[in-house]
Design a protein around this motif. Structure first.
Motif: not given
Length: 177
Positions: A7-9, A27-30, A97-102
């Motif tokens: 429910g968190e973003f 604001d991607t909902m988990v 800060e964020a979910l991160k990927y290349i």
């Protein structure tokens, strides 16, 4: 590092191999976190491109990220049926800060009728030369294309019939809270 709860973003940021920011989703909902994966949902989510251009996603999309596989999967829920956009990418990392990927350019699109297409091969080759992707990355990505195609063919994980129903219903439940 704070592990997001249902429910968190969160914010999602994709980068290129040279470290430059490629794209940001706000604001991607988990929907679910586990030791190795995160499932979330974008619905009319603001996306910012590296050049500053901004747009909003048009339909609900379930996103699947894993710490061990070199791909992530976007399941787009459309009126004409479910389609998938699979990014060949590094496993994700999560920080405050964020979910991160290349993002490694190659993509597989799966259409509602099951047709599969490997996309952006030219872009991959161009960036592989420009950014000097190591041979190891090339080997890992090509192996993960095979894994991804097997998942698609076998209806595994995000490609299972139940996946969309389960996670879209969960999103609707969390949205009502």
């Amino acid at each position: 590092m704070h592990v997001p709860k249902e429910g968190e973003f969160i914010t999602i940021k994709s980068y290129k191999h040279d470290g430059s920011l490629h794209r940001t989703w706000r604001d991607t909902m988990v929907l679910k976190t586990s030791e190795c994966s995160i499932i979330g949902l974008n619905d009319h989510t603001l996306v910012t491109e590296s050049d500053g251009r901004r747009w909003v996603t048009r339909e609900p999309a379930i996103v699947y990220f894993h710490t061990k596989f070199w791909f992530n999967i976007v399941t787009m829920i459309r009126e004409k049926g479910v389609s998938y956009y699979c990014n060949l990418a590094s496993p994700y990392v999560l920080d405050d800060e964020a979910l991160k990927y290349i993002d490694y350019d190659l993509d597989i699109k799966v259409f509602p009728d099951g047709e599969k297409r490997l996309l952006d091969v030219d872009e991959y080759e161009k960036h592989r030369q420009e950014m000097n992707y190591p041979n190891e990355i090339d080997i890992v990505l090509k192996e993960n294309v095979k894994i991804l195609v097997d998942w698609i063919n076998e209806g595994k994980g995000p490609f299972s019939d139940e996946y969309v129903d389960i996670w879209y219903k969960r999103y609707q439940q969390l949205s009502r809270k």
